[in-house]
Design an enzyme around this catalytic site. Structure first.
Site, PDB file in Angstrom:
ATOM      1  N   MET A  14       0.856  -1.189   0.000  1.00 24.92           N
ATOM      2  CA  MET A  14       0.000   0.000   0.000  1.00 24.92           C
ATOM      3  C   MET A  14       0.894   1.242   0.000  1.00 24.92           C
ATOM      4  SD  MET A  14      -3.397  -0.916   2.088  1.00 24.92           S
ATOM      5  CE  MET A  14      -2.759  -0.621   3.704  1.00 24.92           C
TER       6      MET A  14
ATOM      7  N   HIS B 226       9.102   1.253   3.131  1.00 21.41           N
ATOM      8  CA  HIS B 226      10.176   1.383   4.121  1.00 21.41           C
ATOM      9  C   HIS B 226      11.087   0.158   3.983  1.00 21.41           C
ATOM     10  CE1 HIS B 226       7.964  -1.605   6.386  1.00 21.41           C
ATOM     11  NE2 HIS B 226       6.908  -0.806   6.433  1.00 21.41           N
TER      12      HIS B 226
ATOM     13  N   GLY C 251      11.379  -2.486   5.431  1.00 20.25           N
ATOM     14  CA  GLY C 251      10.688  -3.787   5.536  1.00 20.25           C
ATOM     15  C   GLY C 251      10.186  -4.226   4.164  1.00 20.25           C
ATOM     16  N   HIS C 252       9.622  -3.273   3.399  1.00 25.29           N
ATOM     17  CA  HIS C 252       9.213  -3.594   2.019  1.00 25.29           C
ATOM     18  C   HIS C 252      10.445  -3.918   1.183  1.00 25.29           C
ATOM     19  CE1 HIS C 252       5.744  -0.905   3.228  1.00 25.29           C
ATOM     20  NE2 HIS C 252       5.114  -1.961   2.777  1.00 25.29           N
TER      21      HIS C 252
ATOM     22  N   GLN D 233     -10.251  -1.834   2.915  1.00 25.04           N
ATOM     23  CA  GLN D 233      -9.751  -2.625   4.041  1.00 25.04           C
ATOM     24  C   GLN D 233      -9.521  -1.800   5.307  1.00 25.04           C
ATOM     25  OE1 GLN D 233      -6.029  -3.809   1.880  1.00 25.04           O
ATOM     26  NE2 GLN D 233      -5.060  -3.585   3.878  1.00 25.04           N
TER      27      GLN D 233
ATOM     28  N   GLN E 100      -2.841 -11.940   8.158  1.00 27.16           N
ATOM     29  CA  GLN E 100      -3.041 -11.664   6.724  1.00 27.16           C
ATOM     30  C   GLN E 100      -2.379 -12.765   5.893  1.00 27.16           C
ATOM     31  OE1 GLN E 100      -2.679  -7.714   4.678  1.00 27.16           O
ATOM     32  NE2 GLN E 100      -0.627  -8.406   4.249  1.00 27.16           N
TER      33      GLN E 100
ATOM     34  N   LEU F 271       9.213  -3.018  11.779  1.00 33.98           N
ATOM     35  CA  LEU F 271       9.006  -1.919  10.839  1.00 33.98           C
ATOM     36  C   LEU F 271       7.556  -1.912  10.363  1.00 33.98           C
ATOM     37  CD1 LEU F 271      12.164  -1.730   8.553  1.00 33.98           C
ATOM     38  CD2 LEU F 271      11.793  -0.881  10.861  1.00 33.98           C
TER      39      LEU F 271
ATOM     40  N   ARG G  54       3.100   2.661   9.895  1.00 28.88           N
ATOM     41  CA  ARG G  54       2.421   3.426  10.957  1.00 28.88           C
ATOM     42  C   ARG G  54       3.393   3.933  12.025  1.00 28.88           C
ATOM     43  NH1 ARG G  54      -1.373  -0.383   9.213  1.00 28.88           N
ATOM     44  NH2 ARG G  54      -3.342   0.565   8.549  1.00 28.88           N
TER      45      ARG G  54
HETATM   46  O1  PAF Z   1      -0.158  -5.621   3.701  1.00 31.01           O
HETATM   47  C1  PAF Z   1      -0.574  -4.721   2.938  1.00 31.01           C
HETATM   48  O2  PAF Z   1       0.112  -3.747   2.663  1.00 31.01           O
HETATM   49  C2  PAF Z   1      -1.989  -4.845   2.367  1.00 31.01           C
HETATM   50  O3  PAF Z   1      -2.865  -5.425   3.275  1.00 31.01           O
HETATM   51  C3  PAF Z   1      -2.034  -5.579   1.009  1.00 31.01           C
HETATM   52  C4  PAF Z   1      -1.597  -7.026   1.151  1.00 31.01           C
HETATM   53  C5  PAF Z   1      -1.152  -4.863   0.006  1.00 31.01           C
HETATM   54  C6  PAF Z   1      -3.486  -5.591   0.472  1.00 31.01           C
HETATM   55  O4  PAF Z   1      -3.971  -4.293   0.290  1.00 31.01           O
END
Ligand code: PAF
Length: 283
Positions: A30, A34, A36-37, A61, A153, A184, A187
């Site tokens: 989303m 950072h 972590g991504h 969501q 998730q 990380l 938020r």
């Molecule tokens: O973890 C996230 O950033 C979101 O929940 C995702 C998996 C991209 C779905 O919108």
């Protein structure tokens, strides 16, 4: 690196990559990227894979409007971040591209979504499963990467893929932490300096729970209590939940006899933080 905003362009680029014999790796995000991504993207670095990052702040969501509004992303910064990590394609659709009309079809992963965050975030996991299914339909990846920090998730997506026979390998990526233990998260940027200084207590409390297991405790309520005592050291912190759950079903356990997750959600002011640790106890 190419950035596209439409589903049609994404499908064209992915089809072209496939024609040249590449596999497709997807990191759904989303934005507000950072380190972590960065680790998710690094994990997706197979030599023969075309790497796609999706950046879409999925409005459906968010269970709280103020959380959605506070979710500020800077697309240019995110694109630079992706380009520096060798991403091939960024898919950054608008809400109108993803939801041209309100959906009549939704994916509900029952059971798993009923525990932990589920009761506190009504509709959240249904919206996540649905948007991820849409992203999977659009990008058609061979592999998709999800962080273990959002353990529920990850479990919901793994179950959806298994139940619906989606030919996609879901790759779990270990949680990335600051040196002081804080996981990380986009938020974290919303924490005041005092809250940021207090925030590592969450991971410390989970570590204390692990120590209590390692010391031989098998009672979930005893393990929980040791963690809650640590969290009580920071009076302004509010515990939403702290649970010891079965790692497969996410249902709370009374006695720890196998793989479990110890997972918590806490509030520091207006910011909600989640974290979890895994433990396996052999009889
Ligand atoms: O973890 C996230 O950033 C979101 O929940 C995702 C998996 C991209 C779905 O919108």
């Amino acid at each position: 690196m190419t950035c596209v905003r439409t589903i049609a362009e994404t499908r064209c680029h992915v089809a072209e990559a496939r024609r040249t014999g590449l596999g497709i790796a997807l990191v759904p995000t989303m934005g507000a990227l950072h380190p972590g991504h960065g680790v998710l993207i690094d994990w997706a670095r197979r030599p023969a894979d075309f790497r796609v990052v999706s950046i879409f702040v999925n409005p459906t969501q968010f269970d709280r409007r103020e959380d959605f509004e506070a979710y500020a992303i800077n697309l240019n910064a995110d694109l630079e971040f992706c380009a520096a990590r060798g991403v091939d394609l960024v898919f950054a659709p608008s809400a109108a591209e993803m939801y041209p009309v309100p959906l009549s079809t939704r994916i509900e992963v029952t059971g798993l979504a009923d525990h932990l965050c589920g009761p506190f975030r009504p509709g959240h996991f249904q919206a996540v499963a649905t948007v991820v299914a849409k992203l999977f339909q659009i990008v058609a990846p061979d592999r998709a990467y999800f962080g273990e920090k959002d353990a529920q998730q990850l479990a919901v997506i793994q179950r959806m893929v298994a139940d619906l026979n989606m030919p996609i390998e879901i790759v779990p990526v270990p949680t990335v932490r600051e040196p002081d233990g804080l996981a990380l998260s986009s938020r974290n940027a919303r924490l005041t300096p005092e809250q940021r200084a207090a925030a590592p207590i969450l991971y410390r409390s989970l570590e204390r729970a692990l120590q209590s297991l390692a010391a031989g405790s098998r009672s979930a309520s005893e393990v929980r209590q040791t963690a809650l005592e640590v969290l009580a050291e920071i009076p302004p912190l509010r515990v939403e939940y702290l649970e010891v759950v079965d790692a497969a079903t996410l249902a709370p356990v009374e006695t720890v006899t196998g793989p479990v997750l110890i997972a918590a959600a806490v509030w520091l002011g207006a910011t909600r933080l989640i974290d979890n640790v895994a433990a396996d106890v052999r009889p």
